[in-house]
Design a protein around this motif. Structure first.
Motif, PDB file in Angstrom:
ATOM      1  N   THR A 125       0.832  -1.206   0.000  1.00  0.00           N
ATOM      2  CA  THR A 125       0.000   0.000   0.000  1.00  0.00           C
ATOM      3  C   THR A 125       0.864   1.253   0.000  1.00  0.00           C
ATOM      4  O   THR A 125       0.613   2.205  -0.748  1.00  0.00           O
ATOM      5  CB  THR A 125      -0.933   0.003   1.219  1.00  0.00           C
ATOM      6  N   ASP A 126       1.899   1.271   0.827  1.00  0.00           N
ATOM      7  CA  ASP A 126       2.778   2.434   0.899  1.00  0.00           C
ATOM      8  C   ASP A 126       3.543   2.629  -0.413  1.00  0.00           C
ATOM      9  O   ASP A 126       3.700   3.759  -0.895  1.00  0.00           O
ATOM     10  CB  ASP A 126       3.765   2.277   2.055  1.00  0.00           C
ATOM     11  N   LEU A 127       4.012   1.539  -0.992  1.00  0.00           N
ATOM     12  CA  LEU A 127       4.776   1.632  -2.234  1.00  0.00           C
ATOM     13  C   LEU A 127       3.915   2.115  -3.399  1.00  0.00           C
ATOM     14  O   LEU A 127       4.432   2.677  -4.365  1.00  0.00           O
ATOM     15  CB  LEU A 127       5.392   0.272  -2.581  1.00  0.00           C
ATOM     16  N   SER A 128       2.595   1.908  -3.303  1.00  0.00           N
ATOM     17  CA  SER A 128       1.710   2.296  -4.406  1.00  0.00           C
ATOM     18  C   SER A 128       1.714   3.807  -4.650  1.00  0.00           C
ATOM     19  O   SER A 128       1.367   4.263  -5.733  1.00  0.00           O
ATOM     20  CB  SER A 128       0.279   1.831  -4.123  1.00  0.00           C
ATOM     21  N   VAL A 129       2.123   4.587  -3.649  1.00  0.00           N
ATOM     22  CA  VAL A 129       2.104   6.047  -3.799  1.00  0.00           C
ATOM     23  C   VAL A 129       3.119   6.509  -4.843  1.00  0.00           C
ATOM     24  O   VAL A 129       2.816   7.326  -5.711  1.00  0.00           O
ATOM     25  CB  VAL A 129       2.383   6.727  -2.442  1.00  0.00           C
ATOM     26  N   HIS A 130       4.330   5.971  -4.780  1.00  0.00           N
ATOM     27  CA  HIS A 130       5.384   6.409  -5.708  1.00  0.00           C
ATOM     28  C   HIS A 130       5.762   5.361  -6.747  1.00  0.00           C
ATOM     29  O   HIS A 130       6.417   5.699  -7.741  1.00  0.00           O
ATOM     30  CB  HIS A 130       6.649   6.790  -4.931  1.00  0.00           C
ATOM     31  N   TYR A 131       5.367   4.107  -6.520  1.00  0.00           N
ATOM     32  CA  TYR A 131       5.835   3.031  -7.398  1.00  0.00           C
ATOM     33  C   TYR A 131       4.684   2.181  -7.926  1.00  0.00           C
ATOM     34  O   TYR A 131       4.823   0.975  -8.115  1.00  0.00           O
ATOM     35  CB  TYR A 131       6.846   2.151  -6.647  1.00  0.00           C
ATOM     36  N   GLY A 132       3.567   2.839  -8.203  1.00  0.00           N
ATOM     37  CA  GLY A 132       2.380   2.111  -8.647  1.00  0.00           C
ATOM     38  C   GLY A 132       2.592   1.347  -9.940  1.00  0.00           C
ATOM     39  O   GLY A 132       2.032   0.265 -10.130  1.00  0.00           O
ATOM     40  N   ARG A 133       3.423   1.877 -10.842  1.00  0.00           N
ATOM     41  CA  ARG A 133       3.623   1.214 -12.129  1.00  0.00           C
ATOM     42  C   ARG A 133       4.418  -0.080 -11.989  1.00  0.00           C
ATOM     43  O   ARG A 133       4.336  -0.955 -12.837  1.00  0.00           O
ATOM     44  CB  ARG A 133       4.321   2.159 -13.105  1.00  0.00           C
ATOM     45  N   GLN A 134       5.216  -0.203 -10.929  1.00  0.00           N
ATOM     46  CA  GLN A 134       5.986  -1.424 -10.708  1.00  0.00           C
ATOM     47  C   GLN A 134       5.277  -2.407  -9.775  1.00  0.00           C
ATOM     48  O   GLN A 134       5.742  -3.533  -9.592  1.00  0.00           O
ATOM     49  CB  GLN A 134       7.356  -1.087 -10.098  1.00  0.00           C
ATOM     50  N   LEU A 135       4.148  -1.995  -9.200  1.00  0.00           N
ATOM     51  CA  LEU A 135       3.569  -2.757  -8.105  1.00  0.00           C
ATOM     52  C   LEU A 135       2.983  -4.095  -8.547  1.00  0.00           C
ATOM     53  O   LEU A 135       3.151  -5.104  -7.851  1.00  0.00           O
ATOM     54  CB  LEU A 135       2.490  -1.928  -7.403  1.00  0.00           C
ATOM     55  N   ASP A 136       2.301  -4.137  -9.689  1.00  0.00           N
ATOM     56  CA  ASP A 136       1.732  -5.403 -10.146  1.00  0.00           C
ATOM     57  C   ASP A 136       2.816  -6.446 -10.373  1.00  0.00           C
ATOM     58  O   ASP A 136       2.687  -7.609  -9.969  1.00  0.00           O
ATOM     59  CB  ASP A 136       0.921  -5.191 -11.426  1.00  0.00           C
ATOM     60  N   GLY A 137       3.893  -6.029 -11.035  1.00  0.00           N
ATOM     61  CA  GLY A 137       4.997  -6.957 -11.270  1.00  0.00           C
ATOM     62  C   GLY A 137       5.633  -7.407  -9.967  1.00  0.00           C
ATOM     63  O   GLY A 137       5.973  -8.591  -9.806  1.00  0.00           O
ATOM     64  N   TYR A 138       5.788  -6.482  -9.025  1.00  0.00           N
ATOM     65  CA  TYR A 138       6.379  -6.830  -7.734  1.00  0.00           C
ATOM     66  C   TYR A 138       5.489  -7.793  -6.961  1.00  0.00           C
ATOM     67  O   TYR A 138       5.977  -8.746  -6.345  1.00  0.00           O
ATOM     68  CB  TYR A 138       6.615  -5.564  -6.921  1.00  0.00           C
TER      69      TYR A 138
END
Length: 223
Positions: A125-138
Motif C-alpha cells: 500500500t505504501d509503495l503504491s504512492v510512488h511506485y504504482g507502475r511497478q507494483l503489479d509486477g512486484y
C-alpha cells in the motif's frame, strides 16, 4: 438577427467552451493520476469509484509523507547495487536462491529508505504512492518467490526482472531523493547502460549452448 440573440449565442458559445476546457482538464488530470499510480489506482477506481479512489490515494500520500522517507547515501546505494549483481549472477546455477536473495534486497532497500516492512500488505500500500507502475509486477514476483523451489525457471526469471524493476526505482537518484529520476550523463548503480552487456541471466541459453558445443567437440576429438 437582433442584438439580444447575438449576445445569447455568444454567451452560449462561451459556456460550451468553458465546459469543454474544464472537461479536458479533468480528463488529463485523471489520466496523469492513473499514469502515476499505475494499475493499482485503476483497480481501486473500478471497484470503489473515482471519488473513493482519489480519497484513498490522498490518504496514502499523507501516510507516506509522514514516514520520513529518505535517500540512501551514495555508499549504501553502491553497496546494494553490488549485492544485486552478485545475487543476479547466481541465477544460472541456483535460480530459486537467486530470486529469494534479490527479493530480500528489495525489502532491505525499502526499509533503509524508511518504509515499514513488517506488514507485507501495508508495504504494498505504501509503495503504491510512488511506485504504482511497478507494483503489479512486484506483487507477482513475491508470489513466485514464495514458491521458488517449485516454480519453473522462466517464472523465476520473470520474478527476478520484476524485482529488479522496483529495486531500480527504490535505489533512485540520490542527488534529488526523487524515486526513479536520473541526472543526464550520471550512471545509476544497478542500471544497465546503453551498449553494455545484457544481464547474465539473459545469456543463460547462450552459455548452455556453448557448453554443449564444447562437450560435443571434446567427444569427437576423443573418438
Amino acid at each position: 438577427m437582433s442584438d439580444g440573440t447575438i449576445v445569447a449565442l455568444i454567451l452560449a458559445l462561451l459556456v460550451v467552451a468553458v465546459v469543454a476546457v474544464a472537461a479536458s482538464t479533468l480528463f488529463h488530470r485523471r489520466a496523469a493520476v492513473r499514469q502515476r499510480h499505475g494499475a493499482e489506482y485503476t483497480r481501486l477506481e473500478r471497484s470503489a469509484g473515482g471519488r473513493q479512489a482519489r480519497a484513498e490515494f490522498a490518504a496514502r500520500r499523507r501516510r507516506v509523507a509522514g514516514l520520513g522517507i529518505k535517500p540512501l547515501s551514495p555508499e549504501r546505494q553502491a553497496r546494494y547495487a553490488e549485492q544485486w549483481v552478485a545475487a543476479q549472477e547466481r541465477f544460472i546455477d541456483s535460480p530459486a536462491q537467486s530470486v529469494r536473495t534479490v527479493a530480500s534486497l528489495v525489502t532491505a532497500v525499502a526499509a533503509d529508505r524508511g518504509y515499514p516492512v513488517t506488514d507485507a500488505e501495508q508495504l504494498l500500500t505504501d509503495l503504491s504512492v510512488h511506485y504504482g507502475r511497478q507494483l503489479d509486477g512486484y506483487r507477482r514476483a513475491r508470489q513466485t518467490t514464495e514458491r521458488a523451489e517449485t516454480a519453473a525457471t522462466e517464472e523465476l526469471r520473470q520474478a527476478l526482472l520484476d524485482h529488479r524493476a522496483l529495486f531500480r526505482e527504490l535505489l533512485g537518484d540520490q542527488a534529488t531523493g526523487e524515486p526513479g529520476t536520473e541526472q543526464p550523463g550520471r550512471e545509476q548503480p544497478g542500471r544497465e547502460q546503453p551498449g553494455r552487456e545484457q544481464p547474465r541471466l539473459q545469456r543463460t541459453s547462450a552459455r548452455q549452448a556453448e557448453r554443449a558445443s564444447r562437450d560435443t567437440s571434446d567427444t569427437s576429438s576423443a573418438r
